[in-house]
Write a protein that holds these residues in place. Structure first.
Motif, PDB file in Angstrom:
ATOM      1  N   ARG A   1      -8.935 -14.130   3.263  1.00  0.00           N
ATOM      2  CA  ARG A   1      -8.718 -13.270   4.610  1.00  0.00           C
ATOM      3  C   ARG A   1      -9.573 -12.356   4.938  1.00  0.00           C
ATOM      4  NH1 ARG A   1      -6.250  -9.395   5.498  1.00  0.00           N
ATOM      5  NH2 ARG A   1      -4.887  -9.126   3.638  1.00  0.00           N
ATOM      6  N   GLU A   2      -9.302 -11.332   3.825  1.00  0.00           N
ATOM      7  CA  GLU A   2     -10.265  -9.972   3.872  1.00  0.00           C
ATOM      8  C   GLU A   2     -11.879 -10.303   3.920  1.00  0.00           C
ATOM      9  OE1 GLU A   2      -9.732  -6.749   3.762  1.00  0.00           O
ATOM     10  OE2 GLU A   2      -7.548  -7.079   4.160  1.00  0.00           O
ATOM     11  N   ALA A   3     -12.244 -11.402   3.326  1.00  0.00           N
ATOM     12  CA  ALA A   3     -13.751 -11.622   3.332  1.00  0.00           C
ATOM     13  C   ALA A   3     -14.130 -12.300   4.637  1.00  0.00           C
ATOM     14  CB  ALA A   3     -14.182 -12.680   2.150  1.00  0.00           C
TER      15      ALA A   3
ATOM     16  N   ARG B   1       0.877  -1.135  -0.130  1.00  0.00           N
ATOM     17  CA  ARG B   1       0.147  -0.010   0.138  1.00  0.00           C
ATOM     18  C   ARG B   1       0.953   1.268  -0.061  1.00  0.00           C
ATOM     19  NH1 ARG B   1      -3.563  -0.764   5.174  1.00  0.00           N
ATOM     20  NH2 ARG B   1      -2.737  -2.966   4.920  1.00  0.00           N
ATOM     21  N   ALA B   2       2.070   1.349   0.270  1.00  0.00           N
ATOM     22  CA  ALA B   2       3.111   2.416   0.343  1.00  0.00           C
ATOM     23  C   ALA B   2       3.463   2.705  -1.073  1.00  0.00           C
ATOM     24  CB  ALA B   2       4.361   2.157   1.189  1.00  0.00           C
ATOM     25  N   HIS B   3       3.202   1.726  -2.191  1.00  0.00           N
ATOM     26  CA  HIS B   3       3.588   2.242  -3.558  1.00  0.00           C
ATOM     27  C   HIS B   3       2.453   3.248  -4.126  1.00  0.00           C
ATOM     28  CE1 HIS B   3       4.109   1.016  -8.139  1.00  0.00           C
ATOM     29  NE2 HIS B   3       5.371   1.410  -7.457  1.00  0.00           N
ATOM     30  N   ARG B   4       2.969   4.497  -4.226  1.00  0.00           N
ATOM     31  CA  ARG B   4       2.022   5.772  -4.368  1.00  0.00           C
ATOM     32  C   ARG B   4       1.383   5.439  -5.861  1.00  0.00           C
ATOM     33  NH1 ARG B   4       1.997  10.435  -1.371  1.00  0.00           N
ATOM     34  NH2 ARG B   4       0.298  10.967  -2.931  1.00  0.00           N
ATOM     35  N   PRO B   5       2.180   4.932  -7.104  1.00  0.00           N
ATOM     36  CA  PRO B   5       1.298   4.870  -8.104  1.00  0.00           C
ATOM     37  C   PRO B   5       0.283   3.755  -8.051  1.00  0.00           C
ATOM     38  CG  PRO B   5       3.853   4.539  -8.326  1.00  0.00           C
ATOM     39  CD  PRO B   5       3.822   4.580  -6.991  1.00  0.00           C
ATOM     40  N   GLY B   6       0.152   3.218  -7.234  1.00  0.00           N
ATOM     41  CA  GLY B   6      -0.848   2.063  -7.244  1.00  0.00           C
ATOM     42  C   GLY B   6      -0.406   0.799  -6.638  1.00  0.00           C
ATOM     43  N   HIS B   7      -1.320   0.079  -6.048  1.00  0.00           N
ATOM     44  CA  HIS B   7      -0.782  -1.283  -5.595  1.00  0.00           C
ATOM     45  C   HIS B   7      -2.026  -2.239  -5.678  1.00  0.00           C
ATOM     46  CE1 HIS B   7      -2.448   1.647  -2.397  1.00  0.00           C
ATOM     47  NE2 HIS B   7      -2.914   0.685  -1.983  1.00  0.00           N
ATOM     48  N   VAL B   8      -1.644  -3.688  -5.789  1.00  0.00           N
ATOM     49  CA  VAL B   8      -2.556  -4.559  -5.981  1.00  0.00           C
ATOM     50  C   VAL B   8      -3.373  -4.879  -4.548  1.00  0.00           C
ATOM     51  CG1 VAL B   8      -2.785  -7.146  -6.624  1.00  0.00           C
ATOM     52  CG2 VAL B   8      -1.447  -5.481  -7.901  1.00  0.00           C
ATOM     53  N   THR B   9      -4.697  -5.068  -4.640  1.00  0.00           N
ATOM     54  CA  THR B   9      -5.626  -5.419  -3.650  1.00  0.00           C
ATOM     55  C   THR B   9      -6.315  -6.720  -4.055  1.00  0.00           C
ATOM     56  OG1 THR B   9      -7.217  -4.060  -4.540  1.00  0.00           O
ATOM     57  CG2 THR B   9      -5.595  -3.229  -2.920  1.00  0.00           C
ATOM     58  N   ALA B  10      -7.077  -7.267  -3.026  1.00  0.00           N
ATOM     59  CA  ALA B  10      -7.811  -8.561  -3.281  1.00  0.00           C
ATOM     60  C   ALA B  10      -9.301  -8.398  -2.793  1.00  0.00           C
ATOM     61  CB  ALA B  10      -7.144  -9.710  -2.932  1.00  0.00           C
TER      62      ALA B  10
ATOM     63  N   HIS C   1      -6.481  -4.372   1.298  1.00  0.00           N
ATOM     64  CA  HIS C   1      -4.927  -4.589   1.022  1.00  0.00           C
ATOM     65  C   HIS C   1      -4.350  -5.733   1.338  1.00  0.00           C
ATOM     66  CE1 HIS C   1      -5.508   0.006   1.478  1.00  0.00           C
ATOM     67  NE2 HIS C   1      -4.787  -0.256   0.673  1.00  0.00           N
ATOM     68  N   CYS C   2      -3.479  -6.157   0.184  1.00  0.00           N
ATOM     69  CA  CYS C   2      -2.617  -7.615   0.719  1.00  0.00           C
ATOM     70  C   CYS C   2      -1.948  -7.296   2.020  1.00  0.00           C
ATOM     71  CB  CYS C   2      -1.795  -7.836  -0.300  1.00  0.00           C
ATOM     72  SG  CYS C   2      -2.763  -8.243  -1.928  1.00  0.00           S
ATOM     73  N   GLU C   3      -1.486  -8.340   2.680  1.00  0.00           N
ATOM     74  CA  GLU C   3      -0.561  -8.173   4.011  1.00  0.00           C
ATOM     75  C   GLU C   3       0.414  -9.098   3.894  1.00  0.00           C
ATOM     76  OE1 GLU C   3      -1.514  -5.894   6.233  1.00  0.00           O
ATOM     77  OE2 GLU C   3      -3.709  -5.663   5.914  1.00  0.00           O
ATOM     78  N   LEU C   4       1.406  -8.873   4.642  1.00  0.00           N
ATOM     79  CA  LEU C   4       2.828  -9.474   4.511  1.00  0.00           C
ATOM     80  C   LEU C   4       2.724 -11.092   4.716  1.00  0.00           C
ATOM     81  CD1 LEU C   4       5.093  -7.256   6.705  1.00  0.00           C
ATOM     82  CD2 LEU C   4       5.055  -7.417   4.302  1.00  0.00           C
ATOM     83  N   GLN C   5       1.687 -11.504   5.497  1.00  0.00           N
ATOM     84  CA  GLN C   5       1.543 -12.935   5.606  1.00  0.00           C
ATOM     85  C   GLN C   5       0.757 -13.500   4.341  1.00  0.00           C
ATOM     86  OE1 GLN C   5      -0.375 -10.429   7.273  1.00  0.00           O
ATOM     87  NE2 GLN C   5      -2.260 -11.229   7.784  1.00  0.00           N
ATOM     88  N   ASP C   6       0.022 -12.846   3.614  1.00  0.00           N
ATOM     89  CA  ASP C   6      -0.617 -13.433   2.435  1.00  0.00           C
ATOM     90  C   ASP C   6       0.625 -13.981   1.237  1.00  0.00           C
ATOM     91  OD1 ASP C   6      -3.118 -12.478   3.341  1.00  0.00           O
ATOM     92  OD2 ASP C   6      -2.760 -10.590   2.316  1.00  0.00           O
ATOM     93  N   ARG C   7       0.420 -15.156   0.974  1.00  0.00           N
ATOM     94  CA  ARG C   7       1.114 -15.765   0.125  1.00  0.00           C
ATOM     95  C   ARG C   7       0.716 -15.790  -1.396  1.00  0.00           C
ATOM     96  NH1 ARG C   7       4.363 -14.011   2.492  1.00  0.00           N
ATOM     97  NH2 ARG C   7       5.613 -15.086   4.237  1.00  0.00           N
ATOM     98  N   THR C   8      -0.754 -15.537  -1.307  1.00  0.00           N
ATOM     99  CA  THR C   8      -1.379 -15.617  -2.707  1.00  0.00           C
ATOM    100  C   THR C   8      -2.591 -14.657  -2.799  1.00  0.00           C
ATOM    101  OG1 THR C   8      -3.087 -17.448  -2.295  1.00  0.00           O
ATOM    102  CG2 THR C   8      -1.001 -18.249  -2.981  1.00  0.00           C
ATOM    103  N   LEU C   9      -2.827 -14.213  -3.810  1.00  0.00           N
ATOM    104  CA  LEU C   9      -3.916 -13.318  -4.033  1.00  0.00           C
ATOM    105  C   LEU C   9      -5.244 -13.763  -3.535  1.00  0.00           C
ATOM    106  CD1 LEU C   9      -3.334 -11.540  -7.371  1.00  0.00           C
ATOM    107  CD2 LEU C   9      -3.058 -10.698  -5.146  1.00  0.00           C
TER     108      LEU C   9
ATOM    109  N   LEU D   1      -4.154   4.402  -6.675  1.00  0.00           N
ATOM    110  CA  LEU D   1      -4.971   3.452  -7.513  1.00  0.00           C
ATOM    111  C   LEU D   1      -4.759   2.266  -6.974  1.00  0.00           C
ATOM    112  CD1 LEU D   1      -4.002   4.320 -11.123  1.00  0.00           C
ATOM    113  CD2 LEU D   1      -6.144   5.054  -9.962  1.00  0.00           C
ATOM    114  N   HIS D   2      -6.108   1.472  -6.896  1.00  0.00           N
ATOM    115  CA  HIS D   2      -6.214  -0.265  -6.332  1.00  0.00           C
ATOM    116  C   HIS D   2      -6.346  -0.792  -7.503  1.00  0.00           C
ATOM    117  CE1 HIS D   2      -7.495   0.111  -1.839  1.00  0.00           C
ATOM    118  NE2 HIS D   2      -6.466   0.528  -1.998  1.00  0.00           N
ATOM    119  N   TYR D   3      -5.404  -1.758  -7.790  1.00  0.00           N
ATOM    120  CA  TYR D   3      -5.933  -2.731  -8.963  1.00  0.00           C
ATOM    121  C   TYR D   3      -6.162  -3.994  -8.366  1.00  0.00           C
ATOM    122  CZ  TYR D   3      -2.701   0.415 -11.629  1.00  0.00           C
ATOM    123  OH  TYR D   3      -2.214   1.606 -12.313  1.00  0.00           O
ATOM    124  N   ASP D   4      -7.665  -4.146  -8.233  1.00  0.00           N
ATOM    125  CA  ASP D   4      -8.287  -5.031  -7.456  1.00  0.00           C
ATOM    126  C   ASP D   4      -8.625  -6.351  -8.189  1.00  0.00           C
ATOM    127  OD1 ASP D   4      -9.458  -5.680  -5.013  1.00  0.00           O
ATOM    128  OD2 ASP D   4     -11.532  -5.054  -5.780  1.00  0.00           O
TER     129      ASP D   4
END
Length: 192
Positions: free
Chosen positions: A102-104, A50-59, A88-96, A134-137
């Motif tokens: 996890r989020e759900a 989430r620190a990547h300002r141009p955008g980051h992948v979410t799930a 947002h993805c978290e450090l413990q997540d290994r797959t999207l 941007l979120h790349y969801d």
């Protein structure tokens, strides 16, 4: 000192690239968004943070009841629109897929959710994270067990079950487009 925290996203990053490379998009818009997400991922594992300002992948995940007659949405506390669960993805997540599940689970309070591992959509949209990004969801279909009872999390003002053809307002852009591919997954699982 340079920020090296993104290096811990290496497994998740590798999964995201592989998942999106092999994914057959569910619509022309999803195909274009997949390509945009793969271009973002050219930045490396930092694109998962989430620190990547141009955008980051979410799930995220559209949760359906076992019959497909209801979908679970949350009224998001920050932007006051009904939306599928995710983030947002978290450090413990290994797959999207694991991040989406996890989020759900966290946001619905429902134990025993099952996720179909093939994405149903990819959406790119602006958010207010870190002053604007941007979120790349990457989005999945998730199925609640029979008799599931939801519990509101800190991120939601409300949770509600809705018929797929009568979603609530105000609805977040992109949420309605998840219904048809999620129902197609349910039909495929029932036939298989």
């Amino acid at each position: 000192m340079p920020d090296t925290s993104h290096t811990t996203y290496a497994d998740l990053y590798a999964d995201a690239v592989a998942e999106l490379d092999r994914w057959t998009a569910t619509s022309p818009a999803a195909a274009a968004n997949r390509d945009r997400t793969l271009a973002l991922l050219a930045a490396g594992p930092v694109a998962m943070s989430r620190a990547h300002r141009p955008g980051h992948v979410t799930a995220s995940a559209l949760i359906l009841d076992p019959t497909g007659s209801r979908v679970l949405l949350c009224l998001h506390r920050k932007f006051h629109r009904w939306v599928q669960l995710g983030g947002h993805c978290e450090l413990q997540d290994r797959t999207l897929a694991a991040a989406a599940l996890r989020e759900a689970t966290e946001e619905s309070g429902i134990a025993g959710l099952t996720l179909d591992p093939v994405p149903i959509d990819v959406d790119v949209h602006p958010v207010t994270c870190h002053g604007g990004s941007l979120h790349y969801d990457v989005r999945y279909a998730v199925f609640a067990p029979a008799g599931a009872i939801e519990r509101i999390s800190d991120e939601s003002e409300a949770l509600g079950w809705f018929p797929p053809d009568r979603l609530p307002e105000p609805l977040a852009d992109g949420t309605a487009q998840l219904v048809a591919p999620a129902l197609a997954v349910l039909a495929r699982r029932a036939a298989g």
